[in-house]
Design a protein around this motif. Structure first.
Motif, PDB file in Angstrom:
ATOM      1  N   ARG A  74       8.005  -2.591   1.536  1.00 33.52           N
ATOM      2  CA  ARG A  74       6.419  -2.619   1.542  1.00 33.52           C
ATOM      3  C   ARG A  74       6.110  -2.499   0.058  1.00 33.52           C
ATOM      4  N   TYR A  75       6.864  -1.539  -0.630  1.00 37.46           N
ATOM      5  CA  TYR A  75       6.759  -1.330  -1.979  1.00 37.46           C
ATOM      6  C   TYR A  75       7.349  -1.937  -2.985  1.00 37.46           C
ATOM      7  N   PRO A 104       8.324  -5.749  -2.747  1.00 34.95           N
ATOM      8  CA  PRO A 104       8.447  -6.962  -1.803  1.00 34.95           C
ATOM      9  C   PRO A 104       9.418  -8.133  -2.143  1.00 34.95           C
ATOM     10  N   GLN A 150       9.403   7.023   1.317  1.00 33.14           N
ATOM     11  CA  GLN A 150       9.364   5.638   1.605  1.00 33.14           C
ATOM     12  C   GLN A 150       9.806   5.221   0.161  1.00 33.14           C
ATOM     13  N   THR A 191      13.381   2.515  -0.831  1.00 36.87           N
ATOM     14  CA  THR A 191      12.743   1.349  -1.452  1.00 36.87           C
ATOM     15  C   THR A 191      13.659   1.123  -2.615  1.00 36.87           C
ATOM     16  N   ASP A 200      -2.308   5.059  -2.331  1.00 31.62           N
ATOM     17  CA  ASP A 200      -0.967   4.527  -1.812  1.00 31.62           C
ATOM     18  C   ASP A 200      -0.266   3.961  -3.286  1.00 31.62           C
ATOM     19  N   ALA A 233       3.029  -1.767  -4.989  1.00 31.16           N
ATOM     20  CA  ALA A 233       4.009  -2.617  -4.643  1.00 31.16           C
ATOM     21  C   ALA A 233       4.663  -3.053  -6.285  1.00 31.16           C
ATOM     22  N   THR A 265      -1.319  -2.147  -2.547  1.00 30.15           N
ATOM     23  CA  THR A 265      -1.008  -2.565  -1.184  1.00 30.15           C
ATOM     24  C   THR A 265      -2.071  -2.505  -0.410  1.00 30.15           C
TER      25      THR A 265
END
Length: 177
Positions: free
Chosen positions: A9-10, A12, A86, A91, A108, A111, A165
């Protein structure tokens, strides 16, 4: 050989950023040759012989087994403990001249898109404006030198580009040797 990489997610596209590349190396965590290997930062006090496959990063086993992190928590102010875990432990990180760090937007982590020069950054005016403001506020550049510095991104310095994100806004920070 597996070709479908796990999703991050972070981060991609860790292949495009150079943080993951095709390789015949064996993962230091799972001892398998998956066809892909991680190439960027890993912070630990433990002795690690080799590097990791993207799957051992994604499931957290590399960070857990070797008691380390792929990114520092610096810059992750205001995010939840889960998001911090995460980003730092599940990541792929990235290479930078200075200590690489993650940007935050809409509460948040953003990315990581990649290291860019002025031309790529100019395609995202909100990131360019945010970087201008940041550089003015820290006092490193007066107005006359700010635009010169920015237009030379990609030569003597670069920008680390991120995308929120949540809302899709682009953000950046300058990185120089």
């Amino acid at each position: 050989m597996t070709t479908d990489l796990p999703g991050f997610r972070y981060h991609p596209d860790p292949v495009a950023t150079g943080s993951v590349r095709k390789s015949a190396e064996t993962c230091a965590c799972c001892n398998r040759n998956t066809g892909w290997i991680y190439t960027a930062t890993f912070y630990t006090a433990r002795n690690v012989s080799g590097t990791f496959c993207p799957w051992c990063i994604a499931d957290g086993s590399a960070a857990e087994r070797f008691e380390g992190e792929f990114s520092d928590a610096y810059g992750l102010d205001g995010v939840s403990r889960e998001v911090m875990e995460q980003v730092t432990r599940r990541t792929p990180g990235f290479q930078a001249w200075q200590d690489p760090h993650w940007l935050v937007h809409c509460d948040d982590a953003a990315a990581f898109i990649g290291e860019v020069g002025y031309t790529e950054l100019a395609a995202h005016p909100e990131a360019l404006d945010q970087l201008r403001l940041e550089l003015r506020m820290d006092g490193r550049h007066d107005e006359s030198h700010l635009e010169i510095f920015l237009t030379h991104l990609g030569q003597e310095a670069s920008a680390m580009l991120f995308r929120c994100t949540v809302c899709g806004t682009h953000l950046a920070y300058a990185d120089a040797s």
